[in-house]
Design a protein around this motif. Structure first.
Motif, short mmCIF file in Angstrom:
data_model
loop_
_atom_site.label_atom_id
_atom_site.label_comp_id
_atom_site.label_asym_id
_atom_site.label_seq_id
_atom_site.Cartn_x
_atom_site.Cartn_y
_atom_site.Cartn_z
N ILE A 196 0.83 -1.21 0.00
CA ILE A 196 0.00 0.00 0.00
C ILE A 196 0.86 1.26 0.00
O ILE A 196 0.48 2.29 -0.58
CB ILE A 196 -1.00 -0.02 1.19
CG1 ILE A 196 -2.16 0.95 0.90
CG2 ILE A 196 -0.32 0.32 2.51
CD1 ILE A 196 -3.35 0.76 1.80
N ASP A 197 2.07 1.21 0.60
CA ASP A 197 2.99 2.34 0.51
C ASP A 197 3.35 2.61 -0.95
O ASP A 197 3.41 3.78 -1.38
CB ASP A 197 4.28 2.06 1.28
CG ASP A 197 4.09 2.02 2.79
OD1 ASP A 197 3.20 2.71 3.30
OD2 ASP A 197 4.87 1.30 3.45
N VAL A 198 3.61 1.56 -1.69
CA VAL A 198 3.96 1.70 -3.11
C VAL A 198 2.84 2.39 -3.87
O VAL A 198 3.07 3.33 -4.63
CB VAL A 198 4.27 0.32 -3.73
CG1 VAL A 198 4.35 0.40 -5.25
CG2 VAL A 198 5.58 -0.23 -3.17
N TRP A 199 1.59 1.94 -3.63
CA TRP A 199 0.47 2.54 -4.36
C TRP A 199 0.22 3.98 -3.93
O TRP A 199 -0.11 4.84 -4.75
CB TRP A 199 -0.78 1.69 -4.19
CG TRP A 199 -0.73 0.47 -5.05
CD1 TRP A 199 -0.56 -0.83 -4.66
CD2 TRP A 199 -0.81 0.44 -6.48
NE1 TRP A 199 -0.54 -1.66 -5.75
CE2 TRP A 199 -0.69 -0.91 -6.87
CE3 TRP A 199 -0.98 1.42 -7.46
CZ2 TRP A 199 -0.73 -1.30 -8.21
CZ3 TRP A 199 -1.01 1.03 -8.79
CH2 TRP A 199 -0.90 -0.31 -9.16
N GLN A 200 0.40 4.26 -2.64
CA GLN A 200 0.23 5.64 -2.18
C GLN A 200 1.32 6.54 -2.76
O GLN A 200 1.07 7.71 -3.09
CB GLN A 200 0.24 5.68 -0.66
CG GLN A 200 -1.01 5.10 -0.03
CD GLN A 200 -0.94 5.03 1.48
OE1 GLN A 200 0.15 5.01 2.08
NE2 GLN A 200 -2.08 5.00 2.14
N TYR A 201 2.53 6.01 -2.91
CA TYR A 201 3.62 6.79 -3.51
C TYR A 201 3.33 7.03 -4.99
O TYR A 201 3.56 8.13 -5.50
CB TYR A 201 4.94 6.04 -3.32
CG TYR A 201 6.17 6.85 -3.69
CD1 TYR A 201 6.60 7.89 -2.88
CD2 TYR A 201 6.90 6.56 -4.84
CE1 TYR A 201 7.73 8.63 -3.21
CE2 TYR A 201 8.02 7.29 -5.17
CZ TYR A 201 8.44 8.33 -4.35
OH TYR A 201 9.55 9.06 -4.69
N ILE A 202 2.84 6.01 -5.68
CA ILE A 202 2.47 6.16 -7.09
C ILE A 202 1.41 7.25 -7.24
O ILE A 202 1.47 8.09 -8.14
CB ILE A 202 1.97 4.82 -7.66
CG1 ILE A 202 3.15 3.85 -7.82
CG2 ILE A 202 1.24 5.01 -8.99
CD1 ILE A 202 2.74 2.42 -8.10
N GLU A 203 0.43 7.25 -6.32
CA GLU A 203 -0.63 8.26 -6.37
C GLU A 203 -0.05 9.65 -6.11
O GLU A 203 -0.35 10.61 -6.84
CB GLU A 203 -1.71 7.94 -5.35
CG GLU A 203 -2.87 8.93 -5.35
CD GLU A 203 -3.92 8.60 -4.31
OE1 GLU A 203 -5.11 8.57 -4.66
OE2 GLU A 203 -3.55 8.36 -3.13
#
Length: 306
Positions: A196-203
């Motif tokens: 979820i950190d990865v997806w939040q960073y992508i966002e």
């Protein structure tokens, strides 16, 4: 208010994770003579490219990009890989398992055997070809139990092997990249990130992604406890029912062992919401090659895998 107190007030958890990853990349650049950044076009390596931009721009990266291609990767991902490297103006090196097969260093048991585990041979050949002393990868500790055992700076001996019981201490974020000729360090700057950190960073960073990460309709069969896409590489077997489902990929790799999941998430915000409530790890749900003892992650890492 002191600078330290101000930082604690103003920095988000993503800021801290990014700062740690930037520090690690700069340590690699400072300590290693000939590093390389592994870039497949997947979401984790896309985040790694953004971290590298923040660590080294406006200059060029102090290392090239490297992808070990099985020859059975999704076209959407390899096309994105090539396009993104060109946009950044960075050197991309691609070495293929099929080249190792032609040399006879990789021999498949059968024509339809998954090639994913054989990437370690091609990677070690590329390391020897270019003399790389460090490979920077996007592995995370939350992905799989063998990766959870690994240090951020992970030592490999002259045979490319990893010994989980013989690793260097990393107290106070001090890293030791010293190695002799023929040895190699694998470095994982986003080890402490979660999916979820990865997806939040992508966002947050508004990063572009291959289209297969988002919900789309695709023919699949149900096999080995997962959904397997029906492709030229993975045709339906006699008696298997082909279904067309709305799916997305949580992780990408070799077609023969990377399964999608059913999903209606068509944008990053929807993926974050979906990820927040899932109870199955991304590899547990989608990497069919992790389910067999012969191809277990820990065994493959001991043999030189990423």
């Amino acid at each position: 208010m002191s600078i330290a107190k101000l930082a604690r007030v103003t920095l988000s958890h993503l800021d801290w994770l990014e700062s740690e990853a930037i520090h690690i990349m700069r340590e690699v650049a400072g300590q290693c003579g000939n590093p390389v950044l592994l870039f497949s076009g997947g979401k984790d390596s896309i985040c790694m490219l953004r971290v590298a931009e923040k660590a080294f721009r406006p200059g060029r990266f102090p290392f090239p990009l490297l992808h070990i291609d099985t020859g059975h990767n999704y076209r959407e991902v390899t096309d994105f890989r090539d396009r993104r490297a060109a946009e950044l103006g960075e050197r991309l090196i691609v070495r293929s398992v099929e080249d190792s097969m032609a040399r006879g260093t990789v021999v498949l048991k059968s024509a339809d055997e998954p090639r994913n585990k054989h990437q370690s041979v091609t990677l070690l050949e590329a390391i020897e070809e270019f003399g790389f002393d460090a490979c920077i990868g996007g592995a995370r500790r939350d992905e799989e139990k063998a990766r959870a055992k690994e240090r951020i700076f992970s030592f490999r001996d002259e045979f490319g092997q990893w010994d989980p019981k013989n690793q260097r201490p990393e107290l106070w974020d001090l890293y030791n990249a010293r190695s002799f000729k023929g040895e190699n360090i694998r470095v994982f700057p986003i080890s402490n990130w979660t999916e979820i950190d990865v997806w939040q960073y992508i966002e947050r960073e508004k990063l572009a992604l291959p289209s297969i990460y988002f919900a789309h309709r695709r023919p699949i069969v149900r096999r080995g406890g997962g959904l397997l896409p029906v492709t030229e590489v993975t045709p339906a077997r006699p008696g298997e029912a082909v279904e067309t489902l709305q799916v997305r990929f949580r992780t990408v790799g070799d077609i023969t062992c990377t399964a999608p999941v059913e999903s209606d998430a068509e944008d990053v915000a929807s993926i974050i919401a979906e990820t927040a409530v899932t109870t199955i790890t991304e590899r547990g749900a989608t990497r069919l090659d992790d389910q067999t003892s012969e191809a277990s992650m820990e065994q493959r890492k001991k043999e030189g895998y990423f």
